[in-house]
Design an enzyme around this catalytic site. Structure first.
Site, PDB file in Angstrom:
ATOM      1  N   ASP A  11       0.804  -1.294   0.091  1.00  0.00           N
ATOM      2  CA  ASP A  11      -0.038  -0.027   0.071  1.00  0.00           C
ATOM      3  C   ASP A  11       0.843   1.214   0.068  1.00  0.00           C
ATOM      4  O   ASP A  11       0.490   2.046   0.698  1.00  0.00           O
ATOM      5  CB  ASP A  11      -1.174   0.066   1.210  1.00  0.00           C
ATOM      6  N   HIS A  53     -10.557   0.787  -2.774  1.00  0.00           N
ATOM      7  CA  HIS A  53     -11.814   0.950  -2.305  1.00  0.00           C
ATOM      8  C   HIS A  53     -13.057   1.411  -3.071  1.00  0.00           C
ATOM      9  O   HIS A  53     -12.697   2.489  -3.772  1.00  0.00           O
ATOM     10  CB  HIS A  53     -11.970   1.641  -1.003  1.00  0.00           C
ATOM     11  N   LYS A 121      -6.784  -5.009  -3.035  1.00  0.00           N
ATOM     12  CA  LYS A 121      -7.482  -5.332  -1.711  1.00  0.00           C
ATOM     13  C   LYS A 121      -8.308  -4.348  -1.251  1.00  0.00           C
ATOM     14  O   LYS A 121      -8.485  -3.143  -1.728  1.00  0.00           O
ATOM     15  CB  LYS A 121      -6.609  -5.845  -0.612  1.00  0.00           C
ATOM     16  N   CYS A 169      -1.915  -2.396   7.690  1.00  0.00           N
ATOM     17  CA  CYS A 169      -1.752  -3.367   6.689  1.00  0.00           C
ATOM     18  C   CYS A 169      -0.391  -4.079   6.647  1.00  0.00           C
ATOM     19  O   CYS A 169      -0.568  -5.342   6.332  1.00  0.00           O
ATOM     20  CB  CYS A 169      -2.231  -2.672   5.292  1.00  0.00           C
TER      21      CYS A 169
END
Length: 228
Positions: A11, A53, A121, A169
């Site tokens: 990320d 997202h 993700k 994360c």
């Protein structure tokens, strides 16, 4: 025994970094030179993960009613959509890494051309997903990213984890990596936390799970270099 090391960079996206990230980790950008050093090494597979997202994601404070919708402060009970008896308490965040927005992009200074695969993700609006492997629900797990299959298909034995954020994360990705049976190491200096005060708890979890925190000078990094 065959040694097959993999690198998972977690990320390293605009929304998690200054100056413009909506959920910027202090000094988040400063780890990129170390990440690029790791990407130069002959890992058998190099993977970058992305939070990705939908706008109506359950982790966004903006999708919850007041007064309990303050980013960074409020908590929400998230139910397993396939089993109402299972739930987790999860922190609410500012909108971040929304699909199709600049904030979801990997940092331009990261040498993405050396990455073999990008794993997205957090795409299911119903569940939080800190780990790059799967959501936290167990009975049943709702979403798997495909990361475990990627690694197992390559015959990976050892996973090196770095990126953002150390206490979210990166943490849950490393713990799930160990659960998947990989010898797992977190390159500590190539991570940054949201809350430095939480790292003692994170390190205790790593010890219990058999996850090692290493520096760039560690012998295991030298072993990767020798694969050239």
């Amino acid at each position: 025994m065959t040694y097959v090391p993999a690198l998972v960079i977690v990320d390293v996206q605009e929304d998690f970094c200054p100056p413009n990230g909506t959920l910027a980790v202090t000094d988040g950008r400063t780890i990129v030179p170390l990440l690029n050093e790791l990407l130069d090494l002959p890992f058998v597979i190099k993977i970058a993960t992305k939070d990705f997202h939908p706008q109506d994601h359950v982790s966004f404070a903006s999708n919850h009613p007041p007064p309990n919708n303050k980013p960074f402060v409020s908590m929400a009970t998230i139910m397993n959509p396939q089993n109402p008896k299972e739930s987790i308490e999860s922190r609410l965040w500012p909108d971040h890494c929304v699909q199709g927005t600049p904030g979801a992009e990997l940092l331009p200074e990261l040498h993405v051309n050396k990455v073999h695969e990008v794993v997205e993700k957090g795409k299911d609006k119903r569940v939080e997903m800190y780990s790059a492997f799967a959501d936290p629900f167990l009975n049943p797990c709702v979403v798997k990213s495909g990361l475990a299959k990627l690694l197992h298909d390559k015959g990976v034995t050892d996973v090196f984890v770095a990126g953002l954020a150390a206490d979210y994360c990166v943490r849950y990705t490393a713990l799930d990596s160990a659960k998947e049976g990989f010898k797992t190491r977190v390159v500590g200096e190539a991570t940054k936390p949201v809350s430095p005060e939480s790292m003692e708890e994170v390190l205790q979890e790593y010890t219990a799970a058999g996850v090692d925190v290493i520096e760039m000078s560690n012998d295991s990094i030298e072993k990767v270099k020798q694969l050239r």
